[in-house]
Design a protein around this motif. Structure first.
Motif, PDB file in Angstrom:
ATOM      1  N   TYR A   1       0.694  -1.058   0.121  1.00 49.01           N
ATOM      2  CA  TYR A   1      -0.145   0.125   0.061  1.00 49.01           C
ATOM      3  C   TYR A   1       0.938   1.373   0.194  1.00 49.01           C
ATOM      4  O   TYR A   1       1.831   1.599   0.188  1.00 49.01           O
TER       5      TYR A   1
ATOM      6  N   ARG B   1      -1.120   4.876   0.499  1.00 48.33           N
ATOM      7  CA  ARG B   1      -1.810   5.252   0.908  1.00 48.33           C
ATOM      8  C   ARG B   1      -1.707   5.240   2.977  1.00 48.33           C
ATOM      9  O   ARG B   1      -0.566   4.275   2.886  1.00 48.33           O
TER      10      ARG B   1
ATOM     11  N   TYR C   1      -1.421   4.832   5.906  1.00 46.56           N
ATOM     12  CA  TYR C   1      -2.325   2.974   6.932  1.00 46.56           C
ATOM     13  C   TYR C   1      -3.711   4.090   7.592  1.00 46.56           C
ATOM     14  O   TYR C   1      -4.716   2.803   7.727  1.00 46.56           O
TER      15      TYR C   1
ATOM     16  N   ILE D   1      -6.845   4.015   5.514  1.00 41.78           N
ATOM     17  CA  ILE D   1      -7.081   2.087   5.158  1.00 41.78           C
ATOM     18  C   ILE D   1      -7.659   1.585   6.495  1.00 41.78           C
ATOM     19  O   ILE D   1      -8.585   1.364   6.004  1.00 41.78           O
TER      20      ILE D   1
ATOM     21  N   ASP E   1     -11.436   3.111   6.889  1.00 43.56           N
ATOM     22  CA  ASP E   1     -12.456   2.958   5.248  1.00 43.56           C
ATOM     23  C   ASP E   1     -12.441   1.381   5.571  1.00 43.56           C
ATOM     24  O   ASP E   1     -13.578   0.596   5.558  1.00 43.56           O
TER      25      ASP E   1
ATOM     26  N   VAL F   1     -11.610  -1.300  -0.761  1.00 44.70           N
ATOM     27  CA  VAL F   1     -10.246   0.036  -0.083  1.00 44.70           C
ATOM     28  C   VAL F   1      -9.641  -0.150  -0.816  1.00 44.70           C
ATOM     29  O   VAL F   1      -8.830  -1.145  -0.854  1.00 44.70           O
TER      30      VAL F   1
ATOM     31  N   LEU G   1      -5.798   0.469  -1.769  1.00 46.12           N
ATOM     32  CA  LEU G   1      -4.314   0.719  -0.619  1.00 46.12           C
ATOM     33  C   LEU G   1      -3.866   1.737  -1.676  1.00 46.12           C
ATOM     34  O   LEU G   1      -2.508   2.269  -1.095  1.00 46.12           O
TER      35      LEU G   1
END
Length: 97
Positions: free
Chosen positions: A5, A7, A9, A12, A15, A94, A96
Protein backbone atom coordinates in the motif's frame (compact mmCIF):
# COMPACT_ATOMS: atom_id res chain seq x y z
CA UNK A 1 4.40 -11.45 1.29
CA UNK A 2 2.45 -8.64 2.97
CA UNK A 3 -0.19 -6.25 1.70
CA UNK A 4 1.37 -3.50 -0.41
CA UNK A 5 0.00 0.00 0.00
CA UNK A 6 0.99 3.64 -0.25
CA UNK A 7 -2.08 5.38 1.17
CA UNK A 8 -1.93 6.55 4.75
CA UNK A 9 -2.28 3.42 6.88
CA UNK A 10 -4.74 5.07 9.28
CA UNK A 11 -7.02 5.93 6.33
CA UNK A 12 -6.94 2.34 5.08
CA UNK A 13 -7.77 0.99 8.56
CA UNK A 14 -10.59 3.54 8.96
CA UNK A 15 -12.12 2.59 5.59
CA UNK A 16 -11.63 -1.13 6.15
CA UNK A 17 -13.15 -0.92 9.64
CA UNK A 18 -16.18 0.88 8.27
CA UNK A 19 -16.63 -1.72 5.53
CA UNK A 20 -16.21 -4.66 7.92
CA UNK A 21 -18.85 -3.09 10.16
CA UNK A 22 -21.33 -3.59 7.31
CA UNK A 23 -20.92 -7.40 7.48
CA UNK A 24 -23.71 -9.20 9.33
CA UNK A 25 -22.53 -10.67 12.63
CA UNK A 26 -19.07 -9.07 12.31
CA UNK A 27 -18.93 -8.94 16.12
CA UNK A 28 -18.54 -12.74 16.16
CA UNK A 29 -14.86 -12.15 15.33
CA UNK A 30 -14.57 -10.99 18.96
CA UNK A 31 -16.55 -14.01 20.19
CA UNK A 32 -19.31 -11.64 21.29
CA UNK A 33 -23.01 -12.25 21.45
CA UNK A 34 -25.38 -9.84 19.73
CA UNK A 35 -26.58 -8.45 23.06
CA UNK A 36 -23.01 -7.66 24.14
CA UNK A 37 -22.31 -5.91 20.82
CA UNK A 38 -25.53 -3.91 21.03
CA UNK A 39 -24.65 -2.84 24.60
CA UNK A 40 -21.54 -1.02 23.32
CA UNK A 41 -21.92 2.61 22.36
CA UNK A 42 -21.17 3.61 18.76
CA UNK A 43 -17.65 4.88 19.53
CA UNK A 44 -16.75 1.58 21.20
CA UNK A 45 -18.06 -0.37 18.21
CA UNK A 46 -16.01 1.81 15.85
CA UNK A 47 -12.88 1.19 17.93
CA UNK A 48 -13.53 -2.57 17.85
CA UNK A 49 -13.89 -2.43 14.05
CA UNK A 50 -10.62 -0.50 13.69
CA UNK A 51 -8.86 -3.11 15.81
CA UNK A 52 -10.35 -5.88 13.70
CA UNK A 53 -9.41 -4.04 10.50
CA UNK A 54 -5.82 -3.77 11.70
CA UNK A 55 -5.69 -7.51 12.48
CA UNK A 56 -7.29 -8.44 9.15
CA UNK A 57 -4.97 -6.16 7.20
CA UNK A 58 -1.94 -8.01 8.54
CA UNK A 59 -3.66 -11.38 8.19
CA UNK A 60 -4.24 -10.71 4.50
CA UNK A 61 -0.48 -10.60 4.10
CA UNK A 62 -0.41 -14.38 4.55
CA UNK A 63 -3.99 -15.45 3.77
CA UNK A 64 -5.68 -14.34 0.52
CA UNK A 65 -9.12 -14.26 2.17
CA UNK A 66 -10.44 -14.09 5.75
CA UNK A 67 -13.99 -14.92 6.84
CA UNK A 68 -15.70 -12.43 9.13
CA UNK A 69 -19.22 -13.03 10.44
CA UNK A 70 -21.46 -13.69 7.42
CA UNK A 71 -18.92 -12.34 4.95
CA UNK A 72 -15.28 -12.28 3.98
CA UNK A 73 -12.44 -9.91 3.29
CA UNK A 74 -10.14 -10.55 0.33
CA UNK A 75 -6.89 -8.95 -0.80
CA UNK A 76 -6.64 -8.31 -4.56
CA UNK A 77 -2.95 -7.49 -5.13
CA UNK A 78 -3.26 -7.04 -8.90
CA UNK A 79 -5.77 -4.21 -8.46
CA UNK A 80 -4.32 -2.84 -5.18
CA UNK A 81 -7.61 -3.15 -3.29
CA UNK A 82 -9.20 -5.04 -0.44
CA UNK A 83 -12.68 -6.38 -1.20
CA UNK A 84 -15.23 -6.72 1.59
CA UNK A 85 -18.10 -9.12 0.82
CA UNK A 86 -21.38 -10.01 2.48
CA UNK A 87 -22.50 -13.40 1.31
CA UNK A 88 -22.36 -12.98 -2.50
CA UNK A 89 -22.32 -9.17 -2.75
CA UNK A 90 -19.37 -6.79 -2.50
CA UNK A 91 -20.05 -4.22 0.17
CA UNK A 92 -17.01 -2.05 -0.22
CA UNK A 93 -13.68 -1.73 -2.00
CA UNK A 94 -10.81 -0.31 0.03
CA UNK A 95 -8.14 1.28 -2.16
CA UNK A 96 -4.56 0.71 -1.13
CA UNK A 97 -2.91 3.24 -3.46
Amino acid sequence: MGVKYNREYRDIVRDLGHAIGQIDNCYEAFEMERADWDALDREEQIEFMRTLADDIFYGLGTEPSIEVGEGKVQYDPSNHIIKVWTESQIVHLVKLI
